[in-house]
Design an enzyme around this catalytic site. Structure first.
Site, PDB file in Angstrom:
ATOM      1  N   GLU A 261       0.840  -1.204   0.000  1.00 29.14           N
ATOM      2  CA  GLU A 261       0.000   0.000   0.000  1.00 29.14           C
ATOM      3  C   GLU A 261       0.873   1.252   0.000  1.00 29.14           C
ATOM      4  O   GLU A 261       1.828   1.336   0.776  1.00 29.14           O
ATOM      5  CB  GLU A 261      -0.924   0.016   1.226  1.00 29.14           C
ATOM      6  N   HIS A 282      -8.093   1.359   0.724  1.00 27.81           N
ATOM      7  CA  HIS A 282      -8.055   1.331   2.200  1.00 27.81           C
ATOM      8  C   HIS A 282      -8.927   2.456   2.777  1.00 27.81           C
ATOM      9  O   HIS A 282      -8.496   3.266   3.594  1.00 27.81           O
ATOM     10  CB  HIS A 282      -6.619   1.461   2.707  1.00 27.81           C
TER      11      HIS A 282
END
Length: 310
Positions: A261, A282
């Protein structure tokens, strides 16, 4: 030099609450400038982060006056808890403040994946009319399987029950006599994976849970099942999931969290052209409302700590 450093986005009212008491540096892009962040932390007593700032190693080493870390969320895998404990640095997650946001994300995504029709905008606007291909399924009467049965999963359970779903859950750490089991029927993991129509993950990332949803686990699911991971990247073997979706081994999936991420274009290639997959950045726990709650709670905990340590 600031006493409080905030390296990722936070509600402005909560930031002002901190500024009213202590010199505060708020720079939501500081997470992407780790060397500068380390420099700003030299005299800081508090650091406030979300999930991207890696509170470990050199960063912690630079923050010699650090007393506490406020986490704008609940996952703590980006924070070296042992190192913090060894230096008596308190860590404050915003427990409970984003439960509703995640629960609504799970239910919304489950409905979308089961119904199948919501990703057809471009086809319809192009003059195509794919009605027969997009006949989906109702969620009422289906089985919601929750892997992990903490506070967020229980909010999902309540909403799933209200929609007419049967709810089952797997949680080896929850005592058999816990009142939470009134919300769901207990299953072991293989039973749950084989029985559920919707499988939602609610487990932290640990050495034991890394890739717990691998090729073998995916093979144990119904072909018509859908999988949702809004918990932690790494719990799902992403390549195995992509293969299962391509092979028709699974009806659909949604990932809000990833092993890498932000997800890079290179890593994202494994998901290319999968029409039965929803990817989000997210964001499950972040709504306008939850951001206010999470930020206010974190600011409160940090102020209480700093005020009590003077």
């Amino acid at each position: 030099m600031p006493e409080i450093v905030i390296s990722e986005f936070m509600d402005e009212d909560a930031v002002e609450t901190l500024r009213a008491r202590y010199e505060t540096l708020y720079d939501p892009d500081l997470v992407d400038r780790p060397q500068e962040l380390a420099e700003k932390l030299q005299d800081a007593r508090a650091l406030i982060v979300r999930n991207r700032t890696q509170v470990r190693g050199d960063l912690l080493g630079a923050a010699q006056k650090l007393e506490c870390v406020g986490r704008l969320g609940v996952g703590l895998d980006n924070i070296d808890l042992e190192a913090c404990k060894g230096r008596d640095i308190a860590v404050y997650p915003a427990t409970g403040a984003n439960d509703l946001a995640v629960a609504e994300y799970v239910i919304t995504t489950a409905l979308m994946l089961m119904r199948e029709a919501y990703l057809s905008t471009s086809e319809v606007s192009d003059g195509k009319w794919p009605r027969s291909r997009l006949i989906g399924r109702e969620i009422s009467g289906k089985v919601m399987g929750l892997v992990g049965f903490g506070a967020i999963a229980r909010e999902v359970a309540r909403r799933a029950d209200a929609l007419g779903m049967k709810v089952i859950a797997f949680d080896p750490f929850l005592d058999e006599g816990d009142a939470a089991w009134k919300l769901a029927q207990k299953r072991d993991l293989p039973q749950l994976l084989g029985e559920a129509d919707v499988i939602s993950l609610h487990t932290p990332l640990t050495p034991k849970t890394r890739h717990m949803i691998d090729a073998k686990a995916l093979a144990g699911m119904k072909n018509e099942a859908v999988l949702i991971n809004a918990a932690r990247g790494g719990v799902v073997d992403e390549q195995a999931l992509a293969d299962a979706l391509r092979n028709g081994q699974l009806a659909g999936a949604a990932l809000d969290v990833f092993e890498e991420e932000p997800l890079s274009a290179t890593s994202g290639q494994k998901f290319a052209d999968l029409e039965n997959l929803v990817l989000t950045p997210h964001i499950a726990g972040v709504t306008a409302e939850s951001n206010v709650r999470v930020s206010a709670l974190t600011a409160k905990k940090v102020l209480e700590h700093l005020g009590g340590s003077q």
